[in-house]
Design a protein around this motif. Sequence first.
Motif, PDB file in Angstrom:
ATOM      1  N   ARG A  34     -13.252 -39.809  29.707  1.00 59.51           N
ATOM      2  CA  ARG A  34     -12.095 -38.933  29.488  1.00 59.51           C
ATOM      3  C   ARG A  34     -12.582 -37.655  28.810  1.00 59.51           C
ATOM      4  O   ARG A  34     -13.524 -37.693  28.013  1.00 59.51           O
ATOM      5  CB  ARG A  34     -11.067 -39.617  28.580  1.00 59.51           C
ATOM      6  N   PRO A  35     -11.924 -36.539  29.063  1.00 60.57           N
ATOM      7  CA  PRO A  35     -12.302 -35.302  28.380  1.00 60.57           C
ATOM      8  C   PRO A  35     -12.151 -35.432  26.867  1.00 60.57           C
ATOM      9  O   PRO A  35     -11.198 -36.040  26.366  1.00 60.57           O
ATOM     10  CB  PRO A  35     -11.312 -34.277  28.939  1.00 60.57           C
ATOM     11  N   ALA A  36     -13.092 -34.882  26.154  1.00 55.40           N
ATOM     12  CA  ALA A  36     -13.107 -34.990  24.685  1.00 55.40           C
ATOM     13  C   ALA A  36     -11.918 -34.284  24.046  1.00 55.40           C
ATOM     14  O   ALA A  36     -11.497 -34.658  22.954  1.00 55.40           O
ATOM     15  CB  ALA A  36     -14.414 -34.430  24.144  1.00 55.40           C
ATOM     16  N   ASP A  37     -11.373 -33.269  24.720  1.00 52.60           N
ATOM     17  CA  ASP A  37     -10.277 -32.501  24.122  1.00 52.60           C
ATOM     18  C   ASP A  37      -8.899 -33.034  24.483  1.00 52.60           C
ATOM     19  O   ASP A  37      -7.886 -32.397  24.200  1.00 52.60           O
ATOM     20  CB  ASP A  37     -10.392 -31.027  24.511  1.00 52.60           C
TER      21      ASP A  37
ATOM     22  N   ASN B 258      -2.617 -31.299  25.518  1.00 44.18           N
ATOM     23  CA  ASN B 258      -3.793 -31.170  26.372  1.00 44.18           C
ATOM     24  C   ASN B 258      -4.042 -32.511  27.068  1.00 44.18           C
ATOM     25  O   ASN B 258      -4.933 -33.259  26.681  1.00 44.18           O
ATOM     26  CB  ASN B 258      -5.004 -30.766  25.524  1.00 44.18           C
ATOM     27  N   TRP B 259      -3.221 -32.813  28.079  1.00 43.58           N
ATOM     28  CA  TRP B 259      -3.273 -34.113  28.737  1.00 43.58           C
ATOM     29  C   TRP B 259      -3.992 -34.036  30.072  1.00 43.58           C
ATOM     30  O   TRP B 259      -3.988 -33.009  30.737  1.00 43.58           O
ATOM     31  CB  TRP B 259      -1.862 -34.653  28.948  1.00 43.58           C
TER      32      TRP B 259
ATOM     33  N   ASN C 153      -7.638 -38.396  38.973  1.00 45.32           N
ATOM     34  CA  ASN C 153      -7.581 -38.039  40.382  1.00 45.32           C
ATOM     35  C   ASN C 153      -8.579 -38.944  41.098  1.00 45.32           C
ATOM     36  O   ASN C 153      -9.790 -38.745  40.997  1.00 45.32           O
ATOM     37  CB  ASN C 153      -7.926 -36.570  40.594  1.00 45.32           C
ATOM     38  N   GLU C 154      -8.076 -39.947  41.792  1.00 46.53           N
ATOM     39  CA  GLU C 154      -8.943 -40.928  42.449  1.00 46.53           C
ATOM     40  C   GLU C 154      -9.783 -40.303  43.553  1.00 46.53           C
ATOM     41  O   GLU C 154     -10.940 -40.667  43.749  1.00 46.53           O
ATOM     42  CB  GLU C 154      -8.095 -42.083  43.002  1.00 46.53           C
ATOM     43  N   ALA C 155      -9.230 -39.328  44.278  1.00 44.74           N
ATOM     44  CA  ALA C 155      -9.976 -38.699  45.377  1.00 44.74           C
ATOM     45  C   ALA C 155     -11.218 -37.969  44.860  1.00 44.74           C
ATOM     46  O   ALA C 155     -12.278 -37.989  45.503  1.00 44.74           O
ATOM     47  CB  ALA C 155      -9.078 -37.728  46.141  1.00 44.74           C
ATOM     48  N   ASP C 156     -11.090 -37.332  43.695  1.00 42.93           N
ATOM     49  CA  ASP C 156     -12.215 -36.583  43.122  1.00 42.93           C
ATOM     50  C   ASP C 156     -12.996 -37.386  42.083  1.00 42.93           C
ATOM     51  O   ASP C 156     -14.005 -36.906  41.563  1.00 42.93           O
ATOM     52  CB  ASP C 156     -11.718 -35.289  42.461  1.00 42.93           C
ATOM     53  N   LEU C 157     -12.515 -38.577  41.762  1.00 44.18           N
ATOM     54  CA  LEU C 157     -13.126 -39.432  40.723  1.00 44.18           C
ATOM     55  C   LEU C 157     -13.307 -38.639  39.419  1.00 44.18           C
ATOM     56  O   LEU C 157     -14.380 -38.625  38.818  1.00 44.18           O
ATOM     57  CB  LEU C 157     -14.454 -40.013  41.192  1.00 44.18           C
ATOM     58  N   ALA C 158     -12.217 -37.990  39.018  1.00 40.56           N
ATOM     59  CA  ALA C 158     -12.291 -37.153  37.813  1.00 40.56           C
ATOM     60  C   ALA C 158     -10.928 -37.059  37.141  1.00 40.56           C
ATOM     61  O   ALA C 158      -9.891 -37.225  37.777  1.00 40.56           O
ATOM     62  CB  ALA C 158     -12.766 -35.750  38.199  1.00 40.56           C
ATOM     63  N   PHE C 159     -10.974 -36.771  35.838  1.00 44.58           N
ATOM     64  CA  PHE C 159      -9.754 -36.466  35.101  1.00 44.58           C
ATOM     65  C   PHE C 159      -9.468 -34.990  35.288  1.00 44.58           C
ATOM     66  O   PHE C 159     -10.364 -34.150  35.207  1.00 44.58           O
ATOM     67  CB  PHE C 159      -9.936 -36.777  33.613  1.00 44.58           C
ATOM     68  N   GLU C 160      -8.187 -34.671  35.553  1.00 43.56           N
ATOM     69  CA  GLU C 160      -7.778 -33.284  35.757  1.00 43.56           C
ATOM     70  C   GLU C 160      -6.607 -32.979  34.820  1.00 43.56           C
ATOM     71  O   GLU C 160      -5.852 -33.876  34.482  1.00 43.56           O
ATOM     72  CB  GLU C 160      -7.360 -33.057  37.208  1.00 43.56           C
ATOM     73  N   PRO C 161      -6.455 -31.730  34.443  1.00 47.89           N
ATOM     74  CA  PRO C 161      -5.311 -31.375  33.585  1.00 47.89           C
ATOM     75  C   PRO C 161      -4.005 -31.825  34.218  1.00 47.89           C
ATOM     76  O   PRO C 161      -3.791 -31.641  35.417  1.00 47.89           O
ATOM     77  CB  PRO C 161      -5.395 -29.853  33.479  1.00 47.89           C
ATOM     78  N   ALA C 162      -3.151 -32.410  33.402  1.00 50.02           N
ATOM     79  CA  ALA C 162      -1.865 -32.908  33.906  1.00 50.02           C
ATOM     80  C   ALA C 162      -0.807 -31.838  33.828  1.00 50.02           C
ATOM     81  O   ALA C 162      -0.859 -30.924  33.061  1.00 50.02           O
ATOM     82  CB  ALA C 162      -1.431 -34.123  33.093  1.00 50.02           C
TER      83      ALA C 162
END
Length: 121
Positions: free
Chosen positions: A99-102, A107-108, A112-121
């Motif tokens: 998860r992003p440290a910030d 700041n949620w 995103n399963e397609a990109d295998l990454a956490f993205e700003p909500a």
Amino acid sequence: MAHFAKLNDDNEVIAVIVVGNSKILDGNGDESEQVGIDFCRKLTGHQSWKQTSYTGSMRGMYAAEGCSYDAAKDIFLPKQTFPSWVLNGDNQWEAPTRRPADEGPGNWYAWNEADLAFEPA
């Protein structure tokens, strides 16, 4: 009251039923999971049952529909969050990236399963 999880052939919980304590007593008057399982089988005709505890005091957590039962560990596991997530040593599903440290109030992030990454909500 006792609670019993109905399992399908893949050990997924497909229902949880409540059974009166008097229905799980053995010949000595002690509570018995096997007596409860036998009662559930007779009542429903379904063969695969495991006792669970509403307080989570047995088998790791309270079983709920969509959870699974791990026979090797003798615990119930929460439903897998996303296909890419893996079970960690604490039996919790974990993303393949951190998860992003910030992350925090204001700041949620969302997965995103397609990109295998956490993205700003």
